[in-house]
Design a protein around this motif. Structure first.
Motif, PDB file in Angstrom:
ATOM      1  N   VAL A   1       6.172   1.184  -3.717  1.00  0.00           N
ATOM      2  CA  VAL A   1       4.656   1.514  -3.554  1.00  0.00           C
ATOM      3  C   VAL A   1       3.694   0.495  -3.293  1.00  0.00           C
ATOM      4  CG1 VAL A   1       2.541   2.751  -4.597  1.00  0.00           C
ATOM      5  CG2 VAL A   1       4.624   3.821  -5.084  1.00  0.00           C
ATOM      6  N   PHE A   2       3.061   0.170  -2.127  1.00  0.00           N
ATOM      7  CA  PHE A   2       2.332  -0.942  -1.748  1.00  0.00           C
ATOM      8  C   PHE A   2       0.637  -0.126  -1.987  1.00  0.00           C
ATOM      9  CE2 PHE A   2       6.039  -1.520   0.216  1.00  0.00           C
ATOM     10  CZ  PHE A   2       6.207  -2.880   0.421  1.00  0.00           C
ATOM     11  N   GLN A   3       0.152  -0.867  -3.189  1.00  0.00           N
ATOM     12  CA  GLN A   3      -1.460  -0.651  -3.518  1.00  0.00           C
ATOM     13  C   GLN A   3      -2.076  -1.529  -2.753  1.00  0.00           C
ATOM     14  OE1 GLN A   3      -2.776   2.081  -5.796  1.00  0.00           O
ATOM     15  NE2 GLN A   3      -4.357   1.426  -4.299  1.00  0.00           N
TER      16      GLN A   3
ATOM     17  N   TYR B   1      -2.671   3.499  -0.908  1.00  0.00           N
ATOM     18  CA  TYR B   1      -1.546   3.163  -1.173  1.00  0.00           C
ATOM     19  C   TYR B   1      -0.343   3.734  -0.176  1.00  0.00           C
ATOM     20  CZ  TYR B   1      -0.906   7.444  -4.104  1.00  0.00           C
ATOM     21  OH  TYR B   1      -0.882   8.801  -4.330  1.00  0.00           O
ATOM     22  N   LEU B   2       0.537   2.894   0.041  1.00  0.00           N
ATOM     23  CA  LEU B   2       1.625   3.243   0.818  1.00  0.00           C
ATOM     24  C   LEU B   2       2.775   3.725   0.016  1.00  0.00           C
ATOM     25  CD1 LEU B   2       1.457   0.618   3.514  1.00  0.00           C
ATOM     26  CD2 LEU B   2       0.065   2.633   3.418  1.00  0.00           C
ATOM     27  N   HIS B   3       3.435   4.766   0.038  1.00  0.00           N
ATOM     28  CA  HIS B   3       4.622   5.093  -0.434  1.00  0.00           C
ATOM     29  C   HIS B   3       5.755   4.986   0.242  1.00  0.00           C
ATOM     30  CE1 HIS B   3       7.062   7.839  -3.364  1.00  0.00           C
ATOM     31  NE2 HIS B   3       7.684   6.493  -3.322  1.00  0.00           N
TER      32      HIS B   3
ATOM     33  N   ILE C   1       0.877   7.676   3.068  1.00  0.00           N
ATOM     34  CA  ILE C   1      -0.413   7.010   3.076  1.00  0.00           C
ATOM     35  C   ILE C   1      -1.385   7.802   2.392  1.00  0.00           C
ATOM     36  CG2 ILE C   1      -2.055   5.646   3.784  1.00  0.00           C
ATOM     37  CD1 ILE C   1      -0.568   5.108   6.328  1.00  0.00           C
ATOM     38  N   GLN C   2      -1.764   7.310   0.792  1.00  0.00           N
ATOM     39  CA  GLN C   2      -2.772   8.079   0.193  1.00  0.00           C
ATOM     40  C   GLN C   2      -4.110   7.268  -0.079  1.00  0.00           C
ATOM     41  OE1 GLN C   2      -2.462  11.196  -0.515  1.00  0.00           O
ATOM     42  NE2 GLN C   2      -0.437  11.527   0.599  1.00  0.00           N
TER      43      GLN C   2
END
Length: 103
Positions: free
Chosen positions: A24-26, A36-38, A46-47
């Protein structure tokens, strides 16, 4: 972050480079909020908002991200000059250019 920026990220995503990853890239954007990208074994989600347990957290502006993704800004230089702040698994951040290559 604008929807066009999100669409660009999605269109540039390289699922091959993400095989076997579960990270997970926050992103904390000073000018656009939190996203964030999971990445889970070649899939991208992408959320908006904050993840409970990101692998790496990056604080920057959307312009800095665009520059890094386009190759106009060197990610390490951005980090060294304070344009990019990272916590957690900082080495993961170096994979962003292979996960989202410029075409």
């Amino acid at each position: 972050m604008s929807s066009t920026t999100l669409e660009k990220l999605k269109s540039r995503f390289n699922p091959e480079a993400a095989k076997g990853m579960n990270e997970v890239f926050q992103f904390h954007f000073s000018d656009a909020g939190d996203y964030y990208l999971h990445i889970d074994d070649g899939n991208l989600d992408i959320q908006e908002g904050e993840h409970d347990d990101p692998s790496v957290s990056l604080s920057l502006t959307t312009d800095t991200l665009k520059g890094i993704m386009s190759g106009e800004i060197n990610g390490m230089t951005a980090f060294m000059t304070g344009k990019l702040k990272a916590t957690g698994n900082v080495m993961l951040a170096t994979k962003l250019t292979s996960l989202f290559p410029s075409r």
